[in-house]
Design an enzyme around this catalytic site. Structure first.
Site, PDB file in Angstrom:
ATOM      1  N   HIS A  64       0.734   5.287   1.365  1.00 50.38           N
ATOM      2  CA  HIS A  64       0.085   6.302   2.201  1.00 50.38           C
ATOM      3  C   HIS A  64       0.112   7.629   1.445  1.00 50.38           C
ATOM      4  O   HIS A  64       1.161   8.016   0.919  1.00 50.38           O
ATOM      5  CB  HIS A  64       0.871   6.515   3.494  1.00 50.38           C
ATOM      6  CG  HIS A  64       0.963   5.314   4.386  1.00 50.38           C
ATOM      7  ND1 HIS A  64       0.185   5.158   5.506  1.00 50.38           N
ATOM      8  CD2 HIS A  64       1.760   4.216   4.338  1.00 50.38           C
ATOM      9  CE1 HIS A  64       0.505   4.015   6.111  1.00 50.38           C
ATOM     10  NE2 HIS A  64       1.456   3.427   5.424  1.00 50.38           N
ATOM     11  N   HIS A 111       0.834  -1.207   0.000  1.00 49.66           N
ATOM     12  CA  HIS A 111       0.000   0.000   0.000  1.00 49.66           C
ATOM     13  C   HIS A 111       0.861   1.248   0.000  1.00 49.66           C
ATOM     14  O   HIS A 111       2.018   1.228   0.424  1.00 49.66           O
ATOM     15  CB  HIS A 111      -0.935   0.022   1.214  1.00 49.66           C
ATOM     16  CG  HIS A 111      -0.236  -0.140   2.531  1.00 49.66           C
ATOM     17  ND1 HIS A 111       0.137  -1.370   3.014  1.00 49.66           N
ATOM     18  CD2 HIS A 111       0.162   0.756   3.446  1.00 49.66           C
ATOM     19  CE1 HIS A 111       0.736  -1.217   4.180  1.00 49.66           C
ATOM     20  NE2 HIS A 111       0.780   0.062   4.473  1.00 49.66           N
TER      21      HIS A 111
HETATM   22  P1  5GP Z   1       1.913   0.239   7.343  1.00 54.63           P
HETATM   23  O1  5GP Z   1       2.437   0.381   8.731  1.00 54.63           O
HETATM   24  O2  5GP Z   1       1.738  -1.211   7.031  1.00 54.63           O
HETATM   25  O3  5GP Z   1       2.638   1.016   6.320  1.00 54.63           O
HETATM   26  O4  5GP Z   1       0.495   0.939   7.364  1.00 54.63           O
HETATM   27  C1  5GP Z   1      -0.677   0.292   7.693  1.00 54.63           C
HETATM   28  C2  5GP Z   1      -1.676   1.393   7.925  1.00 54.63           C
HETATM   29  O5  5GP Z   1      -2.931   0.782   8.006  1.00 54.63           O
HETATM   30  C3  5GP Z   1      -1.465   2.174   9.225  1.00 54.63           C
HETATM   31  O6  5GP Z   1      -1.288   3.541   8.916  1.00 54.63           O
HETATM   32  C4  5GP Z   1      -2.723   1.910  10.026  1.00 54.63           C
HETATM   33  O7  5GP Z   1      -3.169   3.056  10.694  1.00 54.63           O
HETATM   34  C5  5GP Z   1      -3.710   1.453   8.970  1.00 54.63           C
HETATM   35  N1  5GP Z   1      -4.686   0.477   9.437  1.00 54.63           N
HETATM   36  C6  5GP Z   1      -4.459  -0.583  10.252  1.00 54.63           C
HETATM   37  N2  5GP Z   1      -5.604  -1.277  10.428  1.00 54.63           N
HETATM   38  C7  5GP Z   1      -6.552  -0.650   9.700  1.00 54.63           C
HETATM   39  C8  5GP Z   1      -7.940  -0.892   9.483  1.00 54.63           C
HETATM   40  O8  5GP Z   1      -8.544  -1.841   9.992  1.00 54.63           O
HETATM   41  N3  5GP Z   1      -8.597  -0.022   8.668  1.00 54.63           N
HETATM   42  C9  5GP Z   1      -7.986   1.038   8.079  1.00 54.63           C
HETATM   43  N4  5GP Z   1      -8.720   1.830   7.318  1.00 54.63           N
HETATM   44  N5  5GP Z   1      -6.670   1.317   8.273  1.00 54.63           N
HETATM   45  C10 5GP Z   1      -5.975   0.466   9.062  1.00 54.63           C
END
Ligand code: 5GP
Length: 141
Positions: free
Chosen positions: A104, A102
């Site tokens: 951001h 993903h």
């Molecule tokens: P990563 O740390 O993997 O780059 O980002 C994962 C993102 O997913 C985090 O910013 C976190 O806030 C978001 N996130 C985690 N669980 C959920 C969820 O159940 N729903 C949504 N919409 N975002 C989530």
């Protein structure tokens, strides 16, 4: 790392978990981050399974980045942001917490510090209002 389809984004794609969707096409999906680092923090994911930037196919990566570029101006303008931070984490050591690749899209505002990564839950009403503003801006673009 093997893709595990029990991750939260896979569940969102299957409709097993709710989200505030802002955009969808046949290849990609975008929705509000539930723990936003700033107003309008949005996530863009491919619909197909891939753990990270290394795992994803070049074609799917292009589809996903195309969606990032397509919706970024609408996020910036509807949030009245001064800039946009595009972030992408690969592996737990790099800060990745959800193992479905993903991007951001994080609006930045002059003089406003970022909240912590995956910190506090956002106010659901604020998430809903921001999602609606972003959806309308994307539709109007
Ligand atoms: P990563 O740390 O993997 O780059 O980002 C994962 C993102 O997913 C985090 O910013 C976190 O806030 C978001 N996130 C985690 N669980 C959920 C969820 O159940 N729903 C949504 N919409 N975002 C989530």
């Amino acid at each position: 790392m093997t893709y595990d389809d029990s991750n939260v984004f896979a569940k969102i794609l299957r409709g097993e978990l709710p989200c505030h969707k802002v955009y969808e096409d046949d290849k990609t999906f975008a929705f509000m981050d539930i723990m936003p680092r700033a107003h309008g923090h949005t996530l863009v994911i491919p619909k197909s399974a891939a753990t990270d930037l290394i795992d994803v196919s070049p074609e799917t990566l292009c589809d996903t980045v195309r969606t990032v570029q397509r919706i970024a101006p609408a996020i910036r303008d509807s949030m009245e942001a001064d800039g946009l931070l595009i972030q992408q984490f690969n592996g737990a050591a790099a800060g990745q917490t959800v193992f479905h690749v993903h991007f951001h899209i994080i609006p930045r505002f002059e003089g406003v510090a970022l909240l912590p990564h995956a910190g506090d839950m956002g106010d659901p009403e604020v998430l809903a209002v921001n999602a609606e503003k972003i959806r309308q801006a994307i539709e109007a673009a």
